[in-house]
Motif scaffolding. Sequence first.
Motif, PDB file in Angstrom:
ATOM      1  N   ARG A  51       0.835  -1.209   0.000  1.00  0.00           N
ATOM      2  CA  ARG A  51       0.000   0.000   0.000  1.00  0.00           C
ATOM      3  C   ARG A  51       0.866   1.254   0.000  1.00  0.00           C
ATOM      4  N   HIS A  52       1.948   1.155  -0.756  1.00  0.00           N
ATOM      5  CA  HIS A  52       2.857   2.297  -0.877  1.00  0.00           C
ATOM      6  C   HIS A  52       2.409   3.141  -2.058  1.00  0.00           C
ATOM      7  N   GLU A  53       2.150   4.399  -1.805  1.00  0.00           N
ATOM      8  CA  GLU A  53       1.664   5.310  -2.835  1.00  0.00           C
ATOM      9  C   GLU A  53       2.647   6.472  -2.975  1.00  0.00           C
ATOM     10  N   PRO A  54       3.702   6.283  -3.755  1.00  0.00           N
ATOM     11  CA  PRO A  54       4.723   7.327  -3.881  1.00  0.00           C
ATOM     12  C   PRO A  54       4.216   8.513  -4.698  1.00  0.00           C
ATOM     13  N   ALA A  55       4.725   9.693  -4.350  1.00  0.00           N
ATOM     14  CA  ALA A  55       4.433  10.873  -5.159  1.00  0.00           C
ATOM     15  C   ALA A  55       5.470  11.032  -6.268  1.00  0.00           C
ATOM     16  N   ARG A  56       6.709  10.591  -5.986  1.00  0.00           N
ATOM     17  CA  ARG A  56       7.809  10.782  -6.942  1.00  0.00           C
ATOM     18  C   ARG A  56       8.661   9.522  -6.971  1.00  0.00           C
TER      19      ARG A  56
END
Length: 247
Positions: A51-56
């Motif tokens: 559930r990792h939601e990176p922005a960059r």
Amino acid sequence: MNQPAPHIIFARNRRLAARRRALGLQQRPDAARYLIDDMIEDVLERLDFLRHEPARALAIGDWTGDLAKALRARDVDVAKADPASGFDDEAPFPDTGFDLIVSLSALDTVNDLPGALIHMRNALNPGGLALASFVAAGSLPALRAAMLEADGERPAPRLHPAVDVRAGGQLLQRAGWARPVVDSRHLDVRFSSLHSLIADLRAQGLSNCLANPGPALGKEALARAVRSFGSATVERFEILTLSGWKA
């Protein structure tokens, strides 16, 4: 304190040439790309699981562009890099502040793997995730047997030394990754001949880039290798994945 220089196993110029050749071969619609396809699928599944939601994010070795495309569909700002275009895994990254760094089939041919993993960690934001997948120990047993048969009593260095699960765990500890995880899986592929395997290896950047590659196979030695490998041979690729976080 200065760190000892890493032992030179791979030649930088041969590595660069192999990756540039692979990038060219990947322009063909029928180019072999099953290894990177498998790695990308695995990366996306891991992101969903964690559930990792990176922005960059930074995608290293994303030859097909499929990883970047999938991440951008999730509203991730993606930068891309590859050793073939001048990116140096063994030097501090020119940019930092990433929430996710993924390296695909790039770290199996660096001389300073601990250093490369440290640079990955340093380029992350706190709480950022790093994933590195590459071909590992236990791969290409049929090819290794064929090369030994070809060389006879004087075996030459023809295939790369590779990292296994245990060594991978030790490397992550040295590199200071938090919550490190190491696992491997295999991919079995059937080949009609030794030549078809070699073509696939070249197309996927896996040709020999050893600093001391040994002499070229002569005509008779090559014939022995072809006979040993046979036809309709199933070859195995072990894929190692290293994952960890920046605390």
